[in-house]
Design a protein around this motif. Structure first.
Motif, PDB file in Angstrom:
ATOM      1  N   THR A 275       0.630  -1.096  -0.745  1.00  0.00           N
ATOM      2  CA  THR A 275      -0.139   0.337  -0.613  1.00  0.00           C
ATOM      3  C   THR A 275       0.891   0.974  -0.384  1.00  0.00           C
ATOM      4  O   THR A 275       2.353   1.535  -0.128  1.00  0.00           O
ATOM      5  CB  THR A 275      -0.916  -0.124   0.723  1.00  0.00           C
ATOM      6  OG1 THR A 275       0.318  -0.008   2.313  1.00  0.00           O
ATOM      7  CG2 THR A 275      -1.593  -1.330   1.799  1.00  0.00           C
ATOM      8  N   ASN A 276      -0.572   2.016  -0.517  1.00  0.00           N
ATOM      9  CA  ASN A 276       1.188   3.536  -0.714  1.00  0.00           C
ATOM     10  C   ASN A 276       2.267   3.384  -1.384  1.00  0.00           C
ATOM     11  O   ASN A 276       3.827   3.815  -1.202  1.00  0.00           O
ATOM     12  CB  ASN A 276       1.532   3.882   0.813  1.00  0.00           C
ATOM     13  CG  ASN A 276       0.549   4.119   1.367  1.00  0.00           C
ATOM     14  OD1 ASN A 276      -1.416   4.503   1.200  1.00  0.00           O
ATOM     15  ND2 ASN A 276       0.233   3.855   2.930  1.00  0.00           N
TER      16      ASN A 276
ATOM     17  N   HIS B 119       0.337   1.009  -6.529  1.00  0.00           N
ATOM     18  CA  HIS B 119      -1.268   1.534  -5.389  1.00  0.00           C
ATOM     19  C   HIS B 119      -2.314   2.839  -6.263  1.00  0.00           C
ATOM     20  O   HIS B 119      -3.423   3.485  -6.466  1.00  0.00           O
ATOM     21  CB  HIS B 119      -0.838   1.965  -4.036  1.00  0.00           C
ATOM     22  CG  HIS B 119      -2.268   1.829  -3.424  1.00  0.00           C
ATOM     23  ND1 HIS B 119      -2.535   2.445  -1.626  1.00  0.00           N
ATOM     24  CD2 HIS B 119      -3.609   1.308  -3.367  1.00  0.00           C
ATOM     25  CE1 HIS B 119      -2.834   2.362  -1.095  1.00  0.00           C
ATOM     26  NE2 HIS B 119      -4.144   2.503  -1.894  1.00  0.00           N
TER      27      HIS B 119
ATOM     28  N   ASN C 139      -2.767   2.626  -9.380  1.00  0.00           N
ATOM     29  CA  ASN C 139      -4.689   2.063  -9.615  1.00  0.00           C
ATOM     30  C   ASN C 139      -5.467   3.047  -8.650  1.00  0.00           C
ATOM     31  O   ASN C 139      -6.186   3.358  -9.779  1.00  0.00           O
ATOM     32  CB  ASN C 139      -4.900   1.044  -8.008  1.00  0.00           C
ATOM     33  CG  ASN C 139      -6.241   0.565  -8.370  1.00  0.00           C
ATOM     34  OD1 ASN C 139      -6.993   0.129  -9.257  1.00  0.00           O
ATOM     35  ND2 ASN C 139      -6.739   1.277  -7.481  1.00  0.00           N
ATOM     36  N   GLN C 140      -5.422   3.963  -7.934  1.00  0.00           N
ATOM     37  CA  GLN C 140      -5.476   5.412  -7.589  1.00  0.00           C
ATOM     38  C   GLN C 140      -5.718   6.107  -9.021  1.00  0.00           C
ATOM     39  O   GLN C 140      -7.626   6.464  -9.371  1.00  0.00           O
ATOM     40  CB  GLN C 140      -5.505   5.652  -6.726  1.00  0.00           C
ATOM     41  CG  GLN C 140      -5.975   7.275  -6.144  1.00  0.00           C
ATOM     42  CD  GLN C 140      -7.790   7.250  -5.281  1.00  0.00           C
ATOM     43  OE1 GLN C 140      -7.603   6.195  -4.341  1.00  0.00           O
ATOM     44  NE2 GLN C 140      -8.531   7.539  -6.027  1.00  0.00           N
TER      45      GLN C 140
ATOM     46  N   TYR D 264      -8.496  -2.532  -4.462  1.00  0.00           N
ATOM     47  CA  TYR D 264      -6.793  -2.529  -4.940  1.00  0.00           C
ATOM     48  C   TYR D 264      -6.140  -4.021  -3.126  1.00  0.00           C
ATOM     49  O   TYR D 264      -7.287  -3.807  -2.388  1.00  0.00           O
ATOM     50  CB  TYR D 264      -6.185  -1.573  -4.086  1.00  0.00           C
ATOM     51  CG  TYR D 264      -4.473  -1.496  -4.542  1.00  0.00           C
ATOM     52  CD1 TYR D 264      -3.920  -2.009  -5.545  1.00  0.00           C
ATOM     53  CD2 TYR D 264      -3.354  -1.633  -3.400  1.00  0.00           C
ATOM     54  CE1 TYR D 264      -2.359  -2.173  -5.511  1.00  0.00           C
ATOM     55  CE2 TYR D 264      -2.584  -1.473  -3.158  1.00  0.00           C
ATOM     56  CZ  TYR D 264      -1.553  -1.694  -4.135  1.00  0.00           C
ATOM     57  OH  TYR D 264      -0.251  -1.932  -4.464  1.00  0.00           O
TER      58      TYR D 264
ATOM     59  N   PRO E  23      -2.756  -5.069  -1.712  1.00  0.00           N
ATOM     60  CA  PRO E  23      -1.638  -4.992  -1.767  1.00  0.00           C
ATOM     61  C   PRO E  23      -0.957  -6.832  -1.238  1.00  0.00           C
ATOM     62  O   PRO E  23      -1.416  -7.767  -0.508  1.00  0.00           O
ATOM     63  CB  PRO E  23      -1.697  -4.115  -0.727  1.00  0.00           C
ATOM     64  CG  PRO E  23      -2.599  -4.893   0.356  1.00  0.00           C
ATOM     65  CD  PRO E  23      -3.773  -5.286  -0.735  1.00  0.00           C
TER      66      PRO E  23
ATOM     67  N   LEU F  47      -5.500   7.742  -1.499  1.00  0.00           N
ATOM     68  CA  LEU F  47      -5.361   6.789  -0.642  1.00  0.00           C
ATOM     69  C   LEU F  47      -5.512   6.260   0.577  1.00  0.00           C
ATOM     70  O   LEU F  47      -6.202   4.657   0.360  1.00  0.00           O
ATOM     71  CB  LEU F  47      -3.666   6.377  -1.004  1.00  0.00           C
ATOM     72  CG  LEU F  47      -2.753   6.890  -1.828  1.00  0.00           C
ATOM     73  CD1 LEU F  47      -1.425   6.733  -2.088  1.00  0.00           C
ATOM     74  CD2 LEU F  47      -3.603   5.428  -3.451  1.00  0.00           C
TER      75      LEU F  47
END
Length: 316
Positions: free
Chosen positions: A159-160, A164, A167-168, A180, A182, A314
């Motif tokens: 994540t982050n 990620h 996807n955002q 999403y 991870p 996010l």
């Protein structure tokens, strides 16, 4: 925060290889441990393995790769400054990870305490599916996501992270909603995609090269079509404003003397200029960049500004 077991592992790696020379002596004066904050098999690992032979050729000393995965890299980065600053233990760093993680949570470190000495490559984002996927185009993905909001799953590394973010941005640009998923590293995401755990993968051109015919690249987040994937459109060609990916580099403990920081930066820069290394990297889908220690502050300031714009999304 970093746990006791992790701290002991990092400390043991550092102490076992600690040199006796000061900054006035030639660097390095013994084997160097290169800690990768992810599982084996991902881009950070692959490039470290490519660097190993060239490092020995240039310095006469071994580069020993060790893995310390956990929390999307945060477990290792949180312990970086607890390592001796003699230059004998270094660590892989990743963008946007080391910017977004402290911005959105408390990973046990802040961006400012990570001392990057070189950024040496960039991997463009690529939207991929397994070769037996019903998705033949990006429009197929959009249509499915519109029909089932949140029903289309997208794998990615941590994540982050760059995946990620990809996807955002894709959701922002297309108005669809995906879920999403991870994973602990790029290698794990590849297994998830070909094993059918996710519908699609936010990977990189490097992943597509490794997987070959097992996957299909629907689009690449580059300015122009990637030479290794001439039949895959860029997102911009499809009217989706996406150009991005992940940057990888090398960091050292904050206590590392300036001279060692500069010497290590010079060594990595020399490796990046090696013709055989460049060919090997480019054939694998990497895009080489050269950001030495002397230019790092300006580079990081630009990257922080770019990532800040999307960071809050996010968390939603």
């Amino acid at each position: 925060m970093i746990g006791t077991t992790t701290r002991r592992l990092i400390g043991a790696a550092s102490l076992a290889l600690m040199g006796t020379a000061g900054a006035a002596l030639a660097y390095p004066d013994g084997p160097v441990t290169y800690i990768i904050p992810f599982n084996a098999g991902g881009e950070s690992d692959v490039t470290a393995r490519y660097q190993q032979a060239r490092f020995r050729e240039l310095t006469g000393h071994d580069m020993i790769v060790q893995y310390l995965p956990g929390a999307g890299g945060a477990q290792a980065w949180a312990g970086l400054n607890g390592i001796s600053g003699d230059g004998q233990t270094i660590m892989g760093t990743n963008l946007p990870h080391i910017v977004l993680q402290p911005m959105l949570q408390d990973p046990g470190y802040t961006t400012e305490v990570i001392t990057n000495v070189y950024m040496f490559h960039f991997t463009p984002d690529a939207l991929m599916v397994a070769n037996d996927s019903p998705f033949q185009t990006v429009q197929d993905v959009i249509d499915a996501a519109n029909a089932m909001p949140g029903g289309v799953t997208a794998g990615g590394s941590a994540t982050n992270s760059a995946n990620h973010i990809a996807n955002q941005v894709f959701m922002n640009e297309t108005g669809v909603e995906t879920t999403y998923i991870p994973y602990t590293g790029t290698g794990a995401t590849e297994t998830a995609l070909v094993g059918g755990e996710v519908d699609m993968l936010w990977g990189y051109t490097t992943v597509a090269v490794r997987q070959g015919d097992a996957t299909r690249v629907l689009a690449v987040a580059t300015e122009e079509r990637h030479p290794l994937f001439p039949d895959s459109p860029t997102f911009r060609e499809l009217g989706i404003e996406m150009v991005g990916g992940a940057y990888r580099g090398i960091g050292v403990p904050a206590s590392t003397p300036e001279e060692i920081r500069t010497q290590l930066s010079d060594i990595i820069g020399q490796i990046n200029q090696d013709p055989s290394f460049r060919e090997q990297m480019e054939n694998d889908g990497y895009a080489l960049i050269d950001v030495p220690y002397a230019e790092m502050d300006a580079f990081m300031a630009e990257r922080i500004e770019a990532y800040t714009a999307i960071a809050q999304q996010l968390q939603q």
